[in-house]
Design an enzyme around this catalytic site. Structure first.
Site, PDB file in Angstrom:
ATOM      1  N   ASP A  35     -44.610   6.941 -43.801  1.00  9.59           N
ATOM      2  CA  ASP A  35     -45.434   6.614 -42.633  1.00  9.59           C
ATOM      3  C   ASP A  35     -44.743   7.026 -41.338  1.00  9.59           C
ATOM      4  OD1 ASP A  35     -43.580   4.622 -43.343  1.00  9.59           O
ATOM      5  OD2 ASP A  35     -44.658   3.069 -42.253  1.00  9.59           O
ATOM      6  N   SER A  66     -50.147 -26.361 -42.387  1.00  8.84           N
ATOM      7  CA  SER A  66     -50.142 -25.441 -43.523  1.00  8.84           C
ATOM      8  C   SER A  66     -49.892 -26.212 -44.803  1.00  8.84           C
ATOM      9  CB  SER A  66     -49.040 -24.381 -43.341  1.00  8.84           C
ATOM     10  OG  SER A  66     -48.859 -23.644 -44.536  1.00  8.84           O
ATOM     11  N   SER A 120     -42.225 -13.754 -48.653  1.00 12.14           N
ATOM     12  CA  SER A 120     -41.080 -12.825 -48.668  1.00 12.14           C
ATOM     13  C   SER A 120     -41.087 -11.892 -49.877  1.00 12.14           C
ATOM     14  CB  SER A 120     -39.752 -13.590 -48.620  1.00 12.14           C
ATOM     15  OG  SER A 120     -39.671 -14.354 -47.445  1.00 12.14           O
ATOM     16  N   GLY A 122     -42.968  -9.000 -49.842  1.00 12.68           N
ATOM     17  CA  GLY A 122     -43.351  -7.657 -49.419  1.00 12.68           C
ATOM     18  C   GLY A 122     -44.835  -7.399 -49.560  1.00 12.68           C
ATOM     19  N   LEU A 123     -45.642  -8.450 -49.686  1.00 11.09           N
ATOM     20  CA  LEU A 123     -47.093  -8.286 -49.822  1.00 11.09           C
ATOM     21  C   LEU A 123     -47.832  -8.587 -48.524  1.00 11.09           C
ATOM     22  CD1 LEU A 123     -47.605  -9.913 -53.353  1.00 11.09           C
ATOM     23  CD2 LEU A 123     -47.208  -7.501 -52.789  1.00 11.09           C
ATOM     24  N   SER A 124     -47.079  -8.659 -47.428  1.00 14.32           N
ATOM     25  CA  SER A 124     -47.644  -8.762 -46.080  1.00 14.32           C
ATOM     26  C   SER A 124     -48.279 -10.106 -45.767  1.00 14.32           C
ATOM     27  CB  SER A 124     -48.668  -7.646 -45.822  1.00 14.32           C
ATOM     28  OG  SER A 124     -48.016  -6.413 -45.831  1.00 14.32           O
ATOM     29  N   SER A 126     -47.215 -12.049 -43.473  1.00 14.18           N
ATOM     30  CA  SER A 126     -47.221 -12.192 -42.008  1.00 14.18           C
ATOM     31  C   SER A 126     -48.424 -11.477 -41.399  1.00 14.18           C
ATOM     32  CB  SER A 126     -45.917 -11.662 -41.401  1.00 14.18           C
ATOM     33  OG  SER A 126     -45.739 -10.288 -41.670  1.00 14.18           O
ATOM     34  N   ASP A 170     -49.710  -2.437 -42.611  1.00 16.25           N
ATOM     35  CA  ASP A 170     -50.030  -3.750 -43.165  1.00 16.25           C
ATOM     36  C   ASP A 170     -51.275  -4.340 -42.511  1.00 16.25           C
ATOM     37  OD1 ASP A 170     -47.725  -3.290 -44.527  1.00 16.25           O
ATOM     38  OD2 ASP A 170     -46.569  -4.904 -43.599  1.00 16.25           O
ATOM     39  N   TYR A 220     -33.258   1.167 -44.125  1.00 12.79           N
ATOM     40  CA  TYR A 220     -34.474   1.736 -43.536  1.00 12.79           C
ATOM     41  C   TYR A 220     -34.112   2.568 -42.308  1.00 12.79           C
ATOM     42  CZ  TYR A 220     -39.093   1.764 -41.258  1.00 12.79           C
ATOM     43  OH  TYR A 220     -40.258   2.139 -40.649  1.00 12.79           O
TER      44      TYR A 220
END
Length: 388
Positions: A35, A66, A120, A122-124, A126, A170, A220
């Site tokens: 990306d 929550s 946490s 990595g499936l978004s 946030s 995301d 990264y």
């Protein structure tokens, strides 16, 4: 699920929720670490996500609750907000802050969030929280934002309010996702194509390695720098702005310009991966899941050998998957060094796959992964908004 959430809302606030919204998580099916190189990614929305129940109040207070976290927050309506600590409620507060800065008149809300996305992983999660909040506020207060506006707004919250330097994939995927479609997206131009992706007898298995991604951010940044070095070298002969402006054949004719062997490997992955995304779109549109699976394995091998962002945990999932005839393909997804892998598994064999990959992984790594089954779902929306 909706009935349970309404009961929980009533317990918390002693009244019924007036509105309920849902925003999914996402996985990237193929197209990793390209990306930021002007290339194509292929995310899809999944059927896990974030539910938000809302009822207006007359107190001019935003109340955040929550079912996933014990910490809660009551925030009086004011003109400006700042991030407080690392609480989950910073994500919706950041969205509210952005709406207020844009001049919108908001009122107090009682809110209840529930997410079935593994945190946490990595499936978004946030992006899912940001987008469901932005969509709800836009809907409730008639703010007039388009879906693309909500994507950009949510990304701005992530970057500027939360302080995480993430891209736009995301937020885009959880907003524009469509059932049984993958999104072939250019993260630079935001041009995209919804690709028919009917999985037929297959489901998407999501395998969370349960390994914290401690190395991901530093590596990264290192990979971004290596790609820039490769681009600079190729620009001696080629008029290009990004590595993905060329295909694998053109790269082969000019790869001699890159003298650092490590940088050469990085560029080779990026350019070939971009070509794989295009091939994957054709395979999915033709309902050729065997070819799509082959491309998934090729992507993982490249991320392991050329880009070197995998690891023994993610590799273990891919290794096992190759031995199982009910798996069409598998690969790591996301930044790497932990997080999740995905596999295309025959639905009627999913329980066996889940048990066997867990055993294989645990024997090799020393602890168990978490395995989930998902379909390709819709993006953000309201779920029967009025409840009486």
């Amino acid at each position: 699920m909706k009935n349970i959430l309404h009961q929980e809302f009533n317990k918390l606030y002693n009244k019924d929720a007036d509105y309920i919204y849902f925003s999914p998580g996402r996985v990237n099916l193929i197209g990793e670490h390209i990306d930021y190189n002007g290339g194509l990614v292929m995310p899809c929305a999944i059927t896990f996500g974030t539910y938000l129940l809302i009822s207006p109040n007359e107190d001019n207070v935003f109340r955040f609750r929550s079912l996933n976290f014990t910490d809660q927050q009551d925030v009086p309506l004011q003109q400006r907000y700042e991030k407080k600590g690392n609480g989950w409620f910073n994500f919706p507060i950041g969205v509210i802050d952005h709406f207020l800065k844009d001049g919108h008149q908001l009122k107090g809300l009682d809110m209840l969030y529930y997410g079935d996305i593994p945190i946490s992983s990595g499936l978004s999660s946030s992006a899912s929280i940001e987008v469901v909040t932005a969509y709800a506020l836009n809907n409730l207060f008639n703010c007039g934002y388009s879906k693309l506006d909500l994507v950009k707004l949510s990304k701005s919250v992530e970057n500027n309010f939360i302080g995480v330097n993430s891209g736009i994939m995301d937020q885009f995927a959880v907003t524009f996702g469509e059932k049984n479609k993958a999104l072939m997206l250019n993260c630079d131009t935001l041009d995209y194509q919804a690709v028919d992706s009917n999985l037929g007898e297959y489901v998407l298995a999501i395998i969370n390695t349960n390994k914290p991604r401690q190395l991901a951010e530093s590596k990264y940044n290192e990979r971004v720098q290596e790609c820039q070095e490769a681009l600079t070298a190729l620009q001696k002969d080629l008029d290009i702005n990004y590595l993905c402006d060329i295909d694998a054949d053109t790269f082969k004719k000019h790869e001699h310009l890159i003298t650092n062997p490590v940088v050469l490997k990085r560029a080779k992955h990026v350019i070939e991966e971009n070509d794989r995304v295009k091939l994957a779109a054709v395979a999915l549109a033709d309902n050729n899941l065997a070819e799509f699976g082959r491309l998934m394995y090729a992507s993982h091998d490249s991320l392991r050998d050329l880009y070197e962002v995998s690891g023994v945990e993610l590799d273990a999932v891919a290794e096992y998957s190759k031995t199982n005839p009910n798996v069409a393909g598998a690969r790591m997804t996301g930044a790497g060094f932990g997080g999740c892998a995905i596999a295309l598994v025959k639905g009627d064999a999913f329980e066996d796959f889940s048990r066997e990959v867990t055993q294989y992984y645990t024997d090799k790594i020393g602890y168990a992964p978490s395995v989930y089954s998902s379909l390709i779902g819709d993006g953000v929306g309201s779920l029967n908004v009025a409840v009486n």
